[in-house]
Design a protein around this motif. Sequence first.
Motif, short mmCIF file in Angstrom:
data_model
loop_
_atom_site.label_atom_id
_atom_site.label_comp_id
_atom_site.label_asym_id
_atom_site.label_seq_id
_atom_site.Cartn_x
_atom_site.Cartn_y
_atom_site.Cartn_z
N ASP A 470 0.84 -1.21 0.00
CA ASP A 470 0.00 0.00 0.00
C ASP A 470 0.87 1.25 0.00
OD1 ASP A 470 -2.15 -1.65 0.06
OD2 ASP A 470 -2.37 -1.59 2.26
N VAL A 471 0.46 2.21 -0.82
CA VAL A 471 1.19 3.49 -0.92
C VAL A 471 0.28 4.59 -0.37
CG1 VAL A 471 2.32 5.14 -2.47
CG2 VAL A 471 2.40 2.66 -2.94
N PRO A 472 0.78 5.35 0.53
CA PRO A 472 -0.07 6.45 1.05
C PRO A 472 -0.52 7.39 -0.06
CG PRO A 472 1.89 6.12 2.39
CD PRO A 472 2.09 5.30 1.16
N ASP A 473 -1.68 8.03 0.20
CA ASP A 473 -2.22 8.93 -0.83
C ASP A 473 -1.36 10.18 -1.01
OD1 ASP A 473 -4.22 7.11 -1.12
OD2 ASP A 473 -5.59 8.14 0.29
N ASP A 474 -0.75 10.64 0.08
CA ASP A 474 0.03 11.86 0.01
C ASP A 474 1.49 11.63 -0.32
OD1 ASP A 474 0.54 10.50 2.27
OD2 ASP A 474 0.50 12.23 3.65
N LEU A 475 1.81 10.44 -0.85
CA LEU A 475 3.22 10.13 -1.15
C LEU A 475 3.58 10.79 -2.47
CD1 LEU A 475 5.84 8.64 -0.50
CD2 LEU A 475 4.91 6.66 -1.75
N LEU A 476 4.66 11.61 -2.41
CA LEU A 476 5.17 12.26 -3.62
C LEU A 476 6.62 11.84 -3.81
CD1 LEU A 476 3.70 15.87 -3.12
CD2 LEU A 476 2.83 14.03 -4.60
N LEU A 477 6.95 11.36 -4.96
CA LEU A 477 8.30 10.88 -5.25
C LEU A 477 8.97 11.84 -6.22
CD1 LEU A 477 7.59 7.06 -5.71
CD2 LEU A 477 8.46 8.21 -3.68
N ASP A 478 10.25 12.11 -5.94
CA ASP A 478 11.06 12.93 -6.83
C ASP A 478 11.64 12.03 -7.91
OD1 ASP A 478 12.55 14.78 -8.08
OD2 ASP A 478 13.76 15.36 -6.33
N GLN A 479 11.32 12.35 -9.15
CA GLN A 479 11.76 11.49 -10.24
C GLN A 479 13.28 11.48 -10.38
OE1 GLN A 479 9.88 9.47 -11.96
NE2 GLN A 479 8.01 10.15 -10.87
N LYS A 480 13.95 12.59 -10.10
CA LYS A 480 15.41 12.63 -10.20
C LYS A 480 16.06 11.75 -9.15
CE LYS A 480 19.21 15.93 -10.53
NZ LYS A 480 19.60 17.39 -10.48
N GLN A 481 15.54 11.89 -7.90
CA GLN A 481 16.08 11.06 -6.82
C GLN A 481 15.74 9.57 -7.05
OE1 GLN A 481 14.68 12.59 -3.10
NE2 GLN A 481 15.79 14.57 -3.28
N LEU A 482 14.58 9.34 -7.62
CA LEU A 482 14.21 7.94 -7.91
C LEU A 482 15.14 7.32 -8.94
CD1 LEU A 482 12.27 5.59 -7.47
CD2 LEU A 482 10.78 6.59 -9.24
N THR A 483 15.55 8.17 -9.95
CA THR A 483 16.49 7.66 -10.98
C THR A 483 17.84 7.34 -10.37
OG1 THR A 483 15.32 8.99 -12.63
CG2 THR A 483 17.50 8.15 -13.22
N GLU A 484 18.31 8.25 -9.47
CA GLU A 484 19.59 7.98 -8.80
C GLU A 484 19.52 6.75 -7.89
OE1 GLU A 484 20.58 11.49 -6.74
OE2 GLU A 484 21.01 12.68 -8.56
N ALA A 485 18.37 6.60 -7.22
CA ALA A 485 18.22 5.43 -6.34
C ALA A 485 18.22 4.12 -7.14
CB ALA A 485 16.93 5.55 -5.52
N MET A 517 13.46 3.29 -1.13
CA MET A 517 12.56 2.17 -0.86
C MET A 517 11.78 1.77 -2.11
SD MET A 517 11.97 0.21 1.63
CE MET A 517 10.87 -1.16 1.92
N GLU A 518 11.35 2.81 -2.87
CA GLU A 518 10.63 2.51 -4.11
C GLU A 518 11.55 1.84 -5.13
OE1 GLU A 518 7.35 2.29 -6.59
OE2 GLU A 518 7.53 2.73 -4.46
N ALA A 519 12.83 2.28 -5.19
CA ALA A 519 13.78 1.65 -6.11
C ALA A 519 14.04 0.19 -5.71
CB ALA A 519 15.08 2.45 -6.12
N TYR A 520 14.11 -0.03 -4.38
CA TYR A 520 14.31 -1.42 -3.90
C TYR A 520 13.12 -2.30 -4.29
CZ TYR A 520 14.38 -5.34 -0.67
OH TYR A 520 14.31 -6.60 -0.13
#
Length: 536
Positions: A470-485, A517-520
């Motif tokens: 489950d992903v919280p509704d207010d979860l915002l992910l940074d696409q740049k940080q996600l790419t680095e992760a 965590m999302e990258a994992y």
Amino acid sequence: MATASVAFKSREDHRKQLELEEARKAGLAPAEVDEDGKEINPHIPQYMSSAPWYLNAERPSLKHQRKWKSDPNYTKSWYDRGAKIFQADKYRKGACENCGAMTHNVKLCMERPRKKGAKWTSMHIAPDEKIETFELDYDGKRDRWNGYDAASYARVIERYEARDEARRKYLKEQQLKKLEDKNNKENGEGNASDDDEDEDALKVDEAKVDESKQMDFAKVEKRVRTTGGGSTGTVRNLRIREDTAKYLLNLDVNSAYYDPKTRSMREDPLPDADPNEKFYGGDNQYRVSGQAMEFEQLNVHAWEAFEKGQDIHMQAAPSQAELLYKNYKIIKEKLKLQMKDAIMEKYGNVATDAKLPRELLMGQTERQVEYDRAGRVIKGLETSLPKSKYEEDVYINNHTSVWGSWWKDHQWGYKCCKQTIRNSYCTGAAGIEAAEAAADLMKANIDRKAASEETPVPAEEKRLATWGNDVPDDLLLDQKQLTEALKKEDERKKEEKDERKRKYNVRWNDEVTAEEMEAYRMKRIHHDDPMKEFLH
């Protein structure tokens, strides 16, 4: 008959001749020479032209023409069997290549063929055999008992006596064991009497008694047309010459067969004649009747008892064998009566207690039965319903019907109370009413629930993460940080695969961001994923 070449005029001349021969043998007189100047050997018989006067010419005798005096060179000794003379330590040249003995070669070796002979191993050299040569006379060469050691027969006697002693000891132990077992049993436990167990070994196998009918006790062998040997003729059942011959009793060629060689006719030549008027009913009649049968059974009993260890012999002690056979028959009758009494005591004797019905006793009845043309019974015979091998009309738990008398909704039950449980207790009409009321109430509840039921609220779609978290509704992910992760996760997996790239000093950071965590989650391989083989 050959005769001697010299004839003596008187007994004095003969005596002088004998003295001269004895002196020549002892070397005290010159040897006799013949006409050619050769020495005459006194051991070689000289043939005579005419028999001397002192020989009895009425009986044939050739003793004077052969060397009847014993030769001192002859011996009566025999070979020392199995004797050895020398045991060598190593192989000798010319010895047997297999065992190493000097007294024979490889072809004559009696030992087991070795994988490597003594010639190559020089081990386990066999001793040399003792080889003897004897000069035997005429009788010694043909004496079948020459070299026989009479003391060897004593060992045979000892072996047989030891076997008999062991047999007697075993039988005695068995008798003592039976006595102990009988004493240990409680009174009245066994049905056999005290004297019965002592005669168990004398019981006769009934099947073997029947086989003994094939034995012929009337066989007589007689040698014919010979004094020392020759053909043997068998004569059976000799008759009185005044009696009518067997083959003349019935002249029909298809009647009983007559064997002229043995003078036997086994079948009855007159089977239809009055048995009170016939004096001959075939040879088989004598074989299976009268004292012949009793004597045959006595012989079979003696054989069986001897095989079971009893000291009994029909020919050596006939009175003892007959007495034991009489005792055996008495004991056998006692056992039969005891067995009969035991069976009657246990099951009863219906034949004496109850009388048979009249229709069964006389074999007839006065009951009248009428049938129609098709063979159906009209009256007179009550038809009986066929019964199965299972129990019928057996009611349990107060039921008035059997299980399986009622069927509903693919279930079997009892008809009396309409229950589908096999081991339930019968409730009768009250149970039926209660079951029907419960069914009506269940139906009403279902209808009421169906009427009041509203349309279901559609479920909100949740945004799930990569692998179902489950992903919280207010979860915002940074696409740049996600790419680095994601890049860091790839590098970490490469380090896990290649141990050479792992460093000695590794720093761990316990703080994990949402992007890591999302990258994992995205890079993790799920074992249940059918596409996991295509992930890199």
